[in-house]
Scaffold this motif. Structure first.
Motif, PDB file in Angstrom:
ATOM      1  N   ILE A 142      -5.830  11.279   1.604  1.00  0.00           N
ATOM      2  CA  ILE A 142      -6.368   9.924   1.728  1.00  0.00           C
ATOM      3  C   ILE A 142      -5.209   8.984   2.047  1.00  0.00           C
ATOM      4  O   ILE A 142      -4.096   9.156   1.547  1.00  0.00           O
ATOM      5  CB  ILE A 142      -7.126   9.489   0.446  1.00  0.00           C
ATOM      6  CG1 ILE A 142      -7.854   8.159   0.662  1.00  0.00           C
ATOM      7  CG2 ILE A 142      -6.196   9.434  -0.775  1.00  0.00           C
ATOM      8  CD1 ILE A 142      -8.945   7.891  -0.359  1.00  0.00           C
ATOM      9  N   ARG A 143      -5.486   8.002   2.901  1.00  0.00           N
ATOM     10  CA  ARG A 143      -4.417   7.106   3.337  1.00  0.00           C
ATOM     11  C   ARG A 143      -4.993   5.713   3.554  1.00  0.00           C
ATOM     12  O   ARG A 143      -6.082   5.584   4.114  1.00  0.00           O
ATOM     13  CB  ARG A 143      -3.841   7.627   4.653  1.00  0.00           C
ATOM     14  CG  ARG A 143      -2.742   6.794   5.254  1.00  0.00           C
ATOM     15  CD  ARG A 143      -2.019   7.594   6.323  1.00  0.00           C
ATOM     16  NE  ARG A 143      -2.802   7.728   7.547  1.00  0.00           N
ATOM     17  CZ  ARG A 143      -2.784   6.849   8.545  1.00  0.00           C
ATOM     18  NH1 ARG A 143      -2.029   5.762   8.479  1.00  0.00           N
ATOM     19  NH2 ARG A 143      -3.529   7.036   9.633  1.00  0.00           N
ATOM     20  N   ALA A 144      -4.260   4.706   3.094  1.00  0.00           N
ATOM     21  CA  ALA A 144      -4.659   3.321   3.317  1.00  0.00           C
ATOM     22  C   ALA A 144      -3.544   2.620   4.068  1.00  0.00           C
ATOM     23  O   ALA A 144      -2.366   2.853   3.792  1.00  0.00           O
ATOM     24  CB  ALA A 144      -4.902   2.610   1.985  1.00  0.00           C
ATOM     25  N   ALA A 145      -3.904   1.764   5.008  1.00  0.00           N
ATOM     26  CA  ALA A 145      -2.910   0.990   5.749  1.00  0.00           C
ATOM     27  C   ALA A 145      -3.322  -0.468   5.799  1.00  0.00           C
ATOM     28  O   ALA A 145      -4.456  -0.780   6.169  1.00  0.00           O
ATOM     29  CB  ALA A 145      -2.750   1.544   7.166  1.00  0.00           C
ATOM     30  N   GLY A 146      -2.398  -1.327   5.378  1.00  0.00           N
ATOM     31  CA  GLY A 146      -2.593  -2.776   5.481  1.00  0.00           C
ATOM     32  C   GLY A 146      -3.817  -3.279   4.746  1.00  0.00           C
ATOM     33  O   GLY A 146      -4.469  -4.239   5.154  1.00  0.00           O
ATOM     34  N   LEU A 147      -4.114  -2.633   3.614  1.00  0.00           N
ATOM     35  CA  LEU A 147      -5.360  -2.931   2.909  1.00  0.00           C
ATOM     36  C   LEU A 147      -5.282  -4.278   2.181  1.00  0.00           C
ATOM     37  O   LEU A 147      -4.437  -4.473   1.310  1.00  0.00           O
ATOM     38  CB  LEU A 147      -5.620  -1.814   1.908  1.00  0.00           C
ATOM     39  CG  LEU A 147      -7.065  -1.427   1.631  1.00  0.00           C
ATOM     40  CD1 LEU A 147      -7.812  -1.137   2.934  1.00  0.00           C
ATOM     41  CD2 LEU A 147      -7.081  -0.209   0.715  1.00  0.00           C
ATOM     42  N   ALA A 148      -6.172  -5.185   2.551  1.00  0.00           N
ATOM     43  CA  ALA A 148      -6.210  -6.505   1.915  1.00  0.00           C
ATOM     44  C   ALA A 148      -7.635  -6.821   1.496  1.00  0.00           C
ATOM     45  O   ALA A 148      -8.594  -6.427   2.161  1.00  0.00           O
ATOM     46  CB  ALA A 148      -5.709  -7.572   2.891  1.00  0.00           C
ATOM     47  N   LYS A 149      -7.730  -7.512   0.364  1.00  0.00           N
ATOM     48  CA  LYS A 149      -9.048  -7.929  -0.114  1.00  0.00           C
ATOM     49  C   LYS A 149      -8.944  -9.310  -0.734  1.00  0.00           C
ATOM     50  O   LYS A 149      -8.153  -9.534  -1.653  1.00  0.00           O
ATOM     51  CB  LYS A 149      -9.564  -6.949  -1.163  1.00  0.00           C
ATOM     52  CG  LYS A 149     -10.900  -7.313  -1.764  1.00  0.00           C
ATOM     53  CD  LYS A 149     -12.048  -7.053  -0.803  1.00  0.00           C
ATOM     54  CE  LYS A 149     -13.407  -7.299  -1.441  1.00  0.00           C
ATOM     55  NZ  LYS A 149     -14.502  -7.117  -0.468  1.00  0.00           N
ATOM     56  N   GLY A 201      -2.317  -6.379   1.402  1.00  0.00           N
ATOM     57  CA  GLY A 201      -1.737  -5.543   2.457  1.00  0.00           C
ATOM     58  C   GLY A 201      -1.027  -4.346   1.869  1.00  0.00           C
ATOM     59  O   GLY A 201       0.200  -4.255   1.877  1.00  0.00           O
ATOM     60  N   VAL A 202      -1.821  -3.416   1.367  1.00  0.00           N
ATOM     61  CA  VAL A 202      -1.262  -2.245   0.677  1.00  0.00           C
ATOM     62  C   VAL A 202      -1.282  -1.025   1.587  1.00  0.00           C
ATOM     63  O   VAL A 202      -2.291  -0.719   2.221  1.00  0.00           O
ATOM     64  CB  VAL A 202      -2.077  -1.967  -0.615  1.00  0.00           C
ATOM     65  CG1 VAL A 202      -1.771  -0.595  -1.173  1.00  0.00           C
ATOM     66  CG2 VAL A 202      -1.792  -3.048  -1.650  1.00  0.00           C
ATOM     67  N   ASP A 203      -0.143  -0.336   1.662  1.00  0.00           N
ATOM     68  CA  ASP A 203      -0.044   0.974   2.318  1.00  0.00           C
ATOM     69  C   ASP A 203       0.097   2.017   1.222  1.00  0.00           C
ATOM     70  O   ASP A 203       0.919   1.842   0.321  1.00  0.00           O
ATOM     71  CB  ASP A 203       1.195   1.047   3.230  1.00  0.00           C
ATOM     72  CG  ASP A 203       1.147  -0.015   4.322  1.00  0.00           C
ATOM     73  OD1 ASP A 203       0.045  -0.271   4.836  1.00  0.00           O
ATOM     74  OD2 ASP A 203       2.204  -0.578   4.634  1.00  0.00           O
ATOM     75  N   PHE A 204      -0.680   3.062   1.329  1.00  0.00           N
ATOM     76  CA  PHE A 204      -0.740   4.006   0.212  1.00  0.00           C
ATOM     77  C   PHE A 204      -1.306   5.313   0.724  1.00  0.00           C
ATOM     78  O   PHE A 204      -2.213   5.319   1.550  1.00  0.00           O
ATOM     79  CB  PHE A 204      -1.678   3.405  -0.855  1.00  0.00           C
ATOM     80  CG  PHE A 204      -1.895   4.261  -2.071  1.00  0.00           C
ATOM     81  CD1 PHE A 204      -0.890   4.435  -3.007  1.00  0.00           C
ATOM     82  CD2 PHE A 204      -3.125   4.878  -2.298  1.00  0.00           C
ATOM     83  CE1 PHE A 204      -1.097   5.204  -4.140  1.00  0.00           C
ATOM     84  CE2 PHE A 204      -3.338   5.643  -3.435  1.00  0.00           C
ATOM     85  CZ  PHE A 204      -2.321   5.803  -4.354  1.00  0.00           C
ATOM     86  N   SER A 205      -0.750   6.443   0.252  1.00  0.00           N
ATOM     87  CA  SER A 205      -1.384   7.712   0.601  1.00  0.00           C
ATOM     88  C   SER A 205      -1.122   8.736  -0.492  1.00  0.00           C
ATOM     89  O   SER A 205      -0.166   8.613  -1.256  1.00  0.00           O
ATOM     90  CB  SER A 205      -0.872   8.228   1.948  1.00  0.00           C
ATOM     91  OG  SER A 205       0.489   8.541   1.864  1.00  0.00           O
ATOM     92  N   GLY A 217      -1.459  -7.801  -6.569  1.00  0.00           N
ATOM     93  CA  GLY A 217      -2.085  -7.368  -5.317  1.00  0.00           C
ATOM     94  C   GLY A 217      -1.211  -6.567  -4.386  1.00  0.00           C
ATOM     95  O   GLY A 217      -1.592  -6.327  -3.240  1.00  0.00           O
ATOM     96  N   ALA A 218      -0.044  -6.152  -4.867  1.00  0.00           N
ATOM     97  CA  ALA A 218       0.850  -5.380  -3.995  1.00  0.00           C
ATOM     98  C   ALA A 218       1.480  -4.236  -4.778  1.00  0.00           C
ATOM     99  O   ALA A 218       1.536  -4.269  -6.007  1.00  0.00           O
ATOM    100  CB  ALA A 218       1.948  -6.286  -3.443  1.00  0.00           C
ATOM    101  N   ILE A 219       1.942  -3.215  -4.042  1.00  0.00           N
ATOM    102  CA  ILE A 219       2.660  -2.121  -4.677  1.00  0.00           C
ATOM    103  C   ILE A 219       4.128  -2.533  -4.786  1.00  0.00           C
ATOM    104  O   ILE A 219       4.733  -3.011  -3.825  1.00  0.00           O
ATOM    105  CB  ILE A 219       2.496  -0.819  -3.859  1.00  0.00           C
ATOM    106  CG1 ILE A 219       1.054  -0.322  -4.030  1.00  0.00           C
ATOM    107  CG2 ILE A 219       3.507   0.236  -4.309  1.00  0.00           C
ATOM    108  CD1 ILE A 219       0.724   0.908  -3.233  1.00  0.00           C
ATOM    109  N   VAL A 220       4.667  -2.390  -6.004  1.00  0.00           N
ATOM    110  CA  VAL A 220       6.068  -2.762  -6.228  1.00  0.00           C
ATOM    111  C   VAL A 220       6.937  -1.680  -5.618  1.00  0.00           C
ATOM    112  O   VAL A 220       6.764  -0.498  -5.930  1.00  0.00           O
ATOM    113  CB  VAL A 220       6.343  -2.871  -7.742  1.00  0.00           C
ATOM    114  CG1 VAL A 220       7.793  -3.246  -7.993  1.00  0.00           C
ATOM    115  CG2 VAL A 220       5.403  -3.886  -8.384  1.00  0.00           C
TER     116      VAL A 220
END
Ligand SMILES: Nc1ncnc2c1ncn2[C@@H]1O[C@H](COP(=O)(O)OP(=O)(O)OP(=O)(O)O)[C@@H](O)[C@H]1O
Ligand SMILES: [Mg+2]
Length: 226
Positions: free
Chosen positions: A6-13, A28-32, A222-225
């Motif tokens: 699973i992968r997320a790019a530029g995720l904003a809510k 704007g979270v990038d995560f996988s 709202g962001a990954i440190v």
């Protein structure tokens, strides 16, 4: 690293309320997460952990960004395709088990298989075998109200795993459990990653469990440190 499950790019809510005030829950979270990896997500209340999990699972739509499960972009799918993908490839565990109160444990666990079109007999067999492997063999017909909190939560993990999903998303699944039951649920999730080859995301306030994940991700505001 393996190709992510699973992968997320530029995720904003952003949540807007009464048209004026806006909360930027994700910025704007990038995560996988890779197959076989257990990733813990920690951070203070309001950091956006649940929001991230809901978007990863396609339970809510982002303001911006995309999530891929395998090579499928979730938010480009129509609702029916998204529901089907969730049923086949994703498993959810919530803080409060969300089992259906009028069904027994085995029927609750069999439900995702029935939705996927698996015949009743086979669905029940698979549900039973999984519950037995989790030490719930004597509780198959018990309704959620007739199970202890730890048993309810193990049944909820069984329901998330029964369809053989590539990705498991768990939001504080041990939030209401004592130490022994927290260990049991954590053990099942770790096993789902290590032996089942699943990508597991575990949102938790339990620092002790988080430290034992394969990877620890910290969120703030709202962001990954980094
Ligand atoms: N439906 C909603 N409408 C408006 N704001 C929301 C909504 N859901 C969440 N928020 C806001 O978004 C932010 C992130 O919430 P979220 O539930 O993702 O936090 P969290 O990290 O899971 O917190 P906790 O550890 O308390 O569960 C918070 O400021 C919250 O108030
Ligand atoms: Mg939360």
């Amino acid at each position: 690293m393996n190709r992510p499950a699973i992968r997320a790019a530029g995720l904003a809510k952003a949540y807007s309320r009464d048209g004026s005030s806006t909360t930027r829950a994700l910025r704007g979270v990038d995560f996988s997460v890779a197959p076989g990896e257990l990733c813990a997500v920690v951070g203070p209340s309001g950091a956006g952990k649940t929001t991230l999990l809901y978007l990863l699972g396609g339970l809510a739509r982002p303001t911006q960004g995309e999530v891929w499960v395998g090579d499928q972009p979730l938010f480009r799918l129509d609702d029916a395709s998204l529901s089907r993908l969730r049923n086949r490839h994703l498993g959810f565990v919530f803080q409060y088990h969300h089992l259906l109160p009028e069904f027994g444990a085995a029927d609750n666990v069999a439900l995702p298989l029935r939705i996927a079109g698996v015949p009743a007999g086979e669905a029940r067999r698979r549900a039973r075998a999984l519950l037995e492997s989790m030490g719930l063999g004597k509780r198959l017909g018990h309704r959620p109200g007739e199970l202890s909190g730890g048993e309810q939560q193990r049944a909820a993990v069984a329901r998330a795993l029964v369809g053989d999903p590539a990705v498991v998303l768990a939001d504080e699944p041990t939030g209401n459990l004592d130490k022994a039951n927290s260990e049991a649920v954590f053990g099942l999730l770790r096993q789902a990653a290590r032996e089942g080859g699943r990508a597991v995301v575990l949102v938790t306030h339990n620092a002790d469990l988080a430290a034992r994940a394969d990877r620890l991700v910290r969120m703030e505001d709202g962001a990954i440190v980094p």
